[in-house]
Design an enzyme around this catalytic site. Structure first.
Site, PDB file in Angstrom:
ATOM      1  N   SER A 184       0.841  -1.194   0.000  1.00 18.67           N
ATOM      2  CA  SER A 184       0.000   0.000   0.000  1.00 18.67           C
ATOM      3  C   SER A 184       0.872   1.239   0.000  1.00 18.67           C
ATOM      4  O   SER A 184       2.016   1.215   0.449  1.00 18.67           O
ATOM      5  CB  SER A 184      -0.901   0.012   1.238  1.00 18.67           C
ATOM      6  OG  SER A 184      -1.625   1.226   1.312  1.00 18.67           O
ATOM      7  N   HIS A 185       0.321   2.323  -0.491  1.00 12.44           N
ATOM      8  CA  HIS A 185       0.998   3.609  -0.413  1.00 12.44           C
ATOM      9  C   HIS A 185       1.082   4.096   1.031  1.00 12.44           C
ATOM     10  O   HIS A 185       1.891   4.945   1.354  1.00 12.44           O
ATOM     11  CB  HIS A 185       0.268   4.641  -1.282  1.00 12.44           C
ATOM     12  CG  HIS A 185       0.570   4.489  -2.727  1.00 12.44           C
ATOM     13  ND1 HIS A 185       0.146   3.418  -3.474  1.00 12.44           N
ATOM     14  CD2 HIS A 185       1.285   5.285  -3.566  1.00 12.44           C
ATOM     15  CE1 HIS A 185       0.572   3.557  -4.725  1.00 12.44           C
ATOM     16  NE2 HIS A 185       1.269   4.679  -4.799  1.00 12.44           N
ATOM     17  N   SER A 186       0.246   3.552   1.890  1.00 14.55           N
ATOM     18  CA  SER A 186       0.210   3.930   3.300  1.00 14.55           C
ATOM     19  C   SER A 186       0.669   2.760   4.161  1.00 14.55           C
ATOM     20  O   SER A 186       0.068   1.679   4.109  1.00 14.55           O
ATOM     21  CB  SER A 186      -1.216   4.316   3.699  1.00 14.55           C
ATOM     22  OG  SER A 186      -1.343   4.347   5.101  1.00 14.55           O
TER      23      SER A 186
ATOM     24  N   ASP B  20      -2.746  -1.431  -3.676  1.00 17.01           N
ATOM     25  CA  ASP B  20      -3.853  -0.489  -3.556  1.00 17.01           C
ATOM     26  C   ASP B  20      -4.017   0.426  -4.767  1.00 17.01           C
ATOM     27  O   ASP B  20      -5.131   0.724  -5.150  1.00 17.01           O
ATOM     28  CB  ASP B  20      -3.747   0.331  -2.261  1.00 17.01           C
ATOM     29  CG  ASP B  20      -2.499   1.177  -2.155  1.00 17.01           C
ATOM     30  OD1 ASP B  20      -1.618   1.109  -3.041  1.00 17.01           O
ATOM     31  OD2 ASP B  20      -2.380   1.911  -1.152  1.00 17.01           O
TER      32      ASP B  20
END
Length: 133
Positions: free
Chosen positions: A14-16, A73
């Site tokens: 995920s980017h997070s 994501d």
């Protein structure tokens, strides 16, 4: 261990980092330690993004001779995952699939399928059933 059946591994990208860790926590709560699992998120500076090196490390952590299913994501996570797969070498790259499925629901359902000893193809197909047509 002789006779041990290896389950398909799951990687969450995920980017997070919070999203990736949260999804991995849900997977662990559902299937325990029966499935190799790793996650990564964020860029090297600690912001939003993804990092090919971190993805490669996650693939190594979740590696299984049965294969690895990767859940991403956004497009950048997919692109960097593809680059990591290329870096891992052709022999193992053939046993790694990026799933076209929602990251949380897909990873959870895939892990449940994998925990029962399903093949990589079955794990991926089950997860991808969740994708909108």
């Amino acid at each position: 261990m002789t006779g041990r059946i290896e389950n398909v591994g799951i990687v969450i990208v995920s980017h997070s980092p919070l999203v990736a860790k949260g999804a991995a926590d849900m997977v662990r709560q559902m299937v325990g330690d029966s499935v190799p699992l790793a996650w990564c998120g964020g860029n090297p500076a600690g912001g939003l993004g993804t990092d090919t090196g971190a993805i490669l490390k996650a693939i190594e952590e979740a590696w299984s001779e049965a294969g690895v299913a990767i859940f991403v994501d956004l497009g950048g996570a997919e692109t960097n995952s593809e680059m990591a797969i290329e870096m891992i070498g052709k022999g193992r790259a053939a046993r790694i699939v990026i799933c076209n499925a929602p990251i949380v629901e897909g990873a959870v359902i895939a892990a449940a399928e994998a925990s029962g000893g399903a093949s990589l193809a079955k794990v991926v197909a089950t997860a991808q059933e969740l994708s909108p047509s």
